[in-house]
Design an enzyme around this catalytic site. Sequence first.
Site, mmCIF file in Angstrom:
data_model
loop_
_atom_site.group_PDB
_atom_site.id
_atom_site.type_symbol
_atom_site.label_atom_id
_atom_site.label_comp_id
_atom_site.label_asym_id
_atom_site.label_seq_id
_atom_site.Cartn_x
_atom_site.Cartn_y
_atom_site.Cartn_z
ATOM 1 N N GLU A 95 0.843 -1.195 0.000
ATOM 2 C CA GLU A 95 0.000 0.000 0.000
ATOM 3 C C GLU A 95 0.880 1.247 0.000
ATOM 4 O OE1 GLU A 95 -2.375 1.676 -0.700
ATOM 5 O OE2 GLU A 95 -4.001 1.652 0.781
ATOM 6 N N ASP A 96 0.371 2.331 -0.540
ATOM 7 C CA ASP A 96 1.180 3.553 -0.589
ATOM 8 C C ASP A 96 1.331 4.192 0.789
ATOM 9 O OD1 ASP A 96 -1.498 4.351 -0.462
ATOM 10 O OD2 ASP A 96 -1.395 5.707 -2.177
ATOM 11 N N ASP A 99 -2.921 5.809 6.461
ATOM 12 C CA ASP A 99 -3.321 7.104 7.003
ATOM 13 C C ASP A 99 -4.290 6.843 8.164
ATOM 14 O OD1 ASP A 99 -3.584 9.913 7.095
ATOM 15 O OD2 ASP A 99 -5.250 9.890 5.685
ATOM 16 N N PHE A 148 -0.285 16.596 3.830
ATOM 17 C CA PHE A 148 -0.668 15.895 2.612
ATOM 18 C C PHE A 148 0.569 15.749 1.737
ATOM 19 C CE2 PHE A 148 -2.628 14.949 -1.419
ATOM 20 C CZ PHE A 148 -3.580 14.028 -1.022
ATOM 21 N N ARG A 161 1.977 11.812 -9.336
ATOM 22 C CA ARG A 161 2.360 10.419 -9.056
ATOM 23 C C ARG A 161 3.762 10.104 -9.556
ATOM 24 N NH1 ARG A 161 -2.248 7.626 -7.395
ATOM 25 N NH2 ARG A 161 -4.212 8.265 -8.359
HETATM 26 P P1 IMP Z 1 -6.572 5.532 4.802
HETATM 27 O O1 IMP Z 1 -7.042 6.825 5.414
HETATM 28 O O2 IMP Z 1 -5.500 4.879 5.635
HETATM 29 O O3 IMP Z 1 -7.721 4.633 4.496
HETATM 30 O O4 IMP Z 1 -5.881 5.927 3.435
HETATM 31 C C1 IMP Z 1 -6.593 5.831 2.254
HETATM 32 C C2 IMP Z 1 -5.829 6.281 1.054
HETATM 33 O O5 IMP Z 1 -5.806 7.695 1.067
HETATM 34 C C3 IMP Z 1 -4.377 5.878 0.910
HETATM 35 O O6 IMP Z 1 -4.223 4.600 0.364
HETATM 36 C C4 IMP Z 1 -3.907 6.935 -0.074
HETATM 37 O O7 IMP Z 1 -4.212 6.535 -1.390
HETATM 38 C C5 IMP Z 1 -4.733 8.133 0.315
HETATM 39 N N1 IMP Z 1 -3.950 9.077 1.121
HETATM 40 C C6 IMP Z 1 -3.912 9.209 2.471
HETATM 41 N N2 IMP Z 1 -3.061 10.184 2.829
HETATM 42 C C7 IMP Z 1 -2.563 10.690 1.676
HETATM 43 C C8 IMP Z 1 -1.622 11.734 1.383
HETATM 44 O O8 IMP Z 1 -1.036 12.424 2.245
HETATM 45 N N3 IMP Z 1 -1.359 11.948 0.059
HETATM 46 C C9 IMP Z 1 -1.954 11.233 -0.933
HETATM 47 N N4 IMP Z 1 -2.831 10.253 -0.702
HETATM 48 C C10 IMP Z 1 -3.121 9.987 0.587
HETATM 49 MG MG MG Z 2 -4.182 4.232 -1.924
#
Ligand code: IMP
Ligand code: MG
Length: 170
Positions: A95-96, A99, A148, A161
Site C-alpha cells: 500500500e502507498d 493514514d 498531505f 504520481r
Molecule cells: P486511509 O485513510 O489509511 O484509508 O488511506 C486511504 C488512502 O488515502 C491511501 O491509500 C492513499 O491513497 C490516500 N492518502 C492518504 N493520505 C494521503 C496523502 O497524504 N497523500 C496522498 N494520498 C493519501
Molecule cells: Mg491508496
Amino acid sequence: MALEVLISEERILARIGELGREISTDYAGKTVHLICVLKGAYTFLADLGRRIEVPVTVDFLAVSSYGKGTSTSGEVQLTKDLDLSLEGKEVIVVEDIADTGLTLNYLLSLLRSRRPASLKVAAFLSKPSRRQMDVPVDYVGFEVPDRFVVGYGLDYDQRYRNLPYIAALD
Ligand code: IMP
Ligand code: MG
C-alpha cells in the site's frame, strides 16, 4: 501550490533496499505474493519487488479513494478485484500510505476471508498520528507527519504520481 521535498529519491531507494532484504530473510524458502493496491502503490511495488530475492508473484486490486479532495470520505469500495486466488499463498498487501487505516482494515478482512497461508502489510508511508483503526503494518518505509504528501505514486487530483521523491503539498 508549493511542493516541499520531504524524502529524497536517494533515501527512498536506500530504504527500499533494506525492506527488500528484510522481506527476503523473513520469507526465505517461500514465494511471496505481492498485492498492489492501485493506483498509489504502483511505484513502491515495482521498486520493492525488484529488491526481494525470493520468488515473487504479483496481483492488483483497486479501491476507491479520496477523489479530488485531501480528506477521506470514510467509505472504502473495491473497484477492481484480484485475478488470482489467495488460497495457501504468503500474501503481502503493498500500500502507498497507512493514514486513517480504514482502507487497510477493510482490505485485510476481505483478503483474510480468501484463506491465504499468511497475510502481512507493507506500507511505503505511515502517518501514525492520523490512525483511527489499529491495523498491523508489518513493513513501513517511512513515517511522515500529518501533512498531505505526493509523489512516488501518491497523487493530488491524479497529479504528481510520477515525482521520484515524496513532497508535502501546501
Ligand atoms: P486511509 O485513510 O489509511 O484509508 O488511506 C486511504 C488512502 O488515502 C491511501 O491509500 C492513499 O491513497 C490516500 N492518502 C492518504 N493520505 C494521503 C496523502 O497524504 N497523500 C496522498 N494520498 C493519501
Ligand atoms: Mg491508496
